[in-house]
Motif scaffolding. Structure first.
Motif, PDB file in Angstrom:
ATOM      1  N   GLU A  93       0.828  -1.209   0.000  1.00 60.99           N
ATOM      2  CA  GLU A  93       0.000   0.000   0.000  1.00 60.99           C
ATOM      3  C   GLU A  93       0.864   1.261   0.000  1.00 60.99           C
ATOM      4  O   GLU A  93       0.544   2.237  -0.669  1.00 60.99           O
ATOM      5  N   ASP A  94       1.957   1.242   0.770  1.00 61.69           N
ATOM      6  CA  ASP A  94       2.873   2.384   0.790  1.00 61.69           C
ATOM      7  C   ASP A  94       3.436   2.647  -0.605  1.00 61.69           C
ATOM      8  O   ASP A  94       3.509   3.792  -1.053  1.00 61.69           O
ATOM      9  N   LEU A  95       3.838   1.576  -1.284  1.00 63.53           N
ATOM     10  CA  LEU A  95       4.397   1.728  -2.629  1.00 63.53           C
ATOM     11  C   LEU A  95       3.357   2.249  -3.612  1.00 63.53           C
ATOM     12  O   LEU A  95       3.653   3.095  -4.452  1.00 63.53           O
ATOM     13  N   GLU A  96       2.127   1.745  -3.500  1.00 66.55           N
ATOM     14  CA  GLU A  96       1.062   2.227  -4.383  1.00 66.55           C
ATOM     15  C   GLU A  96       0.794   3.707  -4.148  1.00 66.55           C
ATOM     16  O   GLU A  96       0.576   4.462  -5.090  1.00 66.55           O
ATOM     17  N   MET A  97       0.824   4.131  -2.883  1.00 67.82           N
ATOM     18  CA  MET A  97       0.600   5.533  -2.565  1.00 67.82           C
ATOM     19  C   MET A  97       1.709   6.406  -3.174  1.00 67.82           C
ATOM     20  O   MET A  97       1.434   7.448  -3.758  1.00 67.82           O
ATOM     21  N   LEU A  98       2.952   5.965  -3.056  1.00 70.78           N
ATOM     22  CA  LEU A  98       4.059   6.703  -3.669  1.00 70.78           C
ATOM     23  C   LEU A  98       3.893   6.777  -5.182  1.00 70.78           C
ATOM     24  O   LEU A  98       4.109   7.822  -5.793  1.00 70.78           O
ATOM     25  N   ARG A  99       3.499   5.667  -5.757  1.00 71.46           N
ATOM     26  CA  ARG A  99       3.314   5.612  -7.208  1.00 71.46           C
ATOM     27  C   ARG A  99       2.206   6.566  -7.643  1.00 71.46           C
ATOM     28  O   ARG A  99       2.340   7.291  -8.629  1.00 71.46           O
ATOM     29  N   ASN A 100       1.103   6.583  -6.902  1.00 72.81           N
ATOM     30  CA  ASN A 100      -0.030   7.441  -7.247  1.00 72.81           C
ATOM     31  C   ASN A 100       0.267   8.921  -7.040  1.00 72.81           C
ATOM     32  O   ASN A 100      -0.340   9.769  -7.673  1.00 72.81           O
ATOM     33  N   ARG A 101       1.182   9.235  -6.149  1.00 69.84           N
ATOM     34  CA  ARG A 101       1.550  10.633  -5.922  1.00 69.84           C
ATOM     35  C   ARG A 101       2.530  11.145  -6.966  1.00 69.84           C
ATOM     36  O   ARG A 101       2.961  12.279  -6.904  1.00 69.84           O
ATOM     37  N   GLY A 102       2.910  10.273  -7.891  1.00 73.19           N
ATOM     38  CA  GLY A 102       3.806  10.713  -8.953  1.00 73.19           C
ATOM     39  C   GLY A 102       5.268  10.543  -8.631  1.00 73.19           C
ATOM     40  O   GLY A 102       6.124  10.992  -9.379  1.00 73.19           O
ATOM     41  N   ASN A 103       5.574   9.877  -7.524  1.00 72.33           N
ATOM     42  CA  ASN A 103       6.967   9.666  -7.169  1.00 72.33           C
ATOM     43  C   ASN A 103       7.581   8.489  -7.906  1.00 72.33           C
ATOM     44  O   ASN A 103       8.721   8.154  -7.678  1.00 72.33           O
ATOM     45  N   SER A 104       6.833   7.864  -8.799  1.00 71.14           N
ATOM     46  CA  SER A 104       7.368   6.708  -9.516  1.00 71.14           C
ATOM     47  C   SER A 104       8.487   7.104 -10.464  1.00 71.14           C
ATOM     48  O   SER A 104       9.188   6.260 -10.977  1.00 71.14           O
ATOM     49  N   HIS A 105       8.679   8.393 -10.680  1.00 68.36           N
ATOM     50  CA  HIS A 105       9.762   8.835 -11.551  1.00 68.36           C
ATOM     51  C   HIS A 105      11.076   8.984 -10.807  1.00 68.36           C
ATOM     52  O   HIS A 105      12.093   9.267 -11.403  1.00 68.36           O
TER      53      HIS A 105
END
Length: 149
Positions: A93-105
């Protein structure tokens, strides 16, 4: 010749205490074994990584590290002996939240790598080794499988 590294310490991730164990054996190539145990619930997560996996992971981030260098970074982070290397323990869930906030870059969290991680078990944890230098932050995610209480 075999080189052996063993480190066990109490480490706080997001305010919770965990027992973190790092073992490594270097024969022709190296292996790293990580175990993270929640001190309160005794739940445990572990991972085993060979030198090829570690070097491939670091290559994908754009900041290649040889196995021995990565092992030293991990040991320094666990023992808090370097300000350049830190650790975090994340859930799916933490990773999904980071991904959704645009930090996946951020380096280390590419979309294709994230997609592979999200298709896995929801009780898996991810040890994020973060290497911070003057103008960069590089994240090296290590998946840890749940091994029970």
């Amino acid at each position: 010749m075999n080189t052996l590294t063993n480190v066990t310490t109490v480490y706080k991730f997001r305010g919770k205490e965990y027992l973190a164990s790092l073992s490594s054996v270097k024969h022709r190539t190296g292996t790293i074994e990580l175990k993270i145990t929640d001190k309160k619930s005794l739940e445990e997560w572990q991972g085993l990584y060979d030198a090829a996996y570690i070097e491939n992971l670091t290559q994908k981030t754009g900041n290649f590290k040889r196995f021995d260098t990565f092992l030293s970074m991990l040991k320094s982070a666990l023992l808090n002996t370097s300000q350049c290397v830190s650790l975090d323990l994340l859930t799916l869930e933490d990773l999904e939240m980071l991904r959704n906030r645009g930090n996946s870059h951020s380096q280390g969290f590419t979309t294709s790598h994230s997609s592979q991680m999200f298709s896995s078990s929801t009780n898996r944890r991810y040890l994020i080794v973060t290497y911070t230098v003057e103008y960069d932050r590089i994240h090296y995610p290590l998946a840890l499988e749940y091994s029970g209480p």
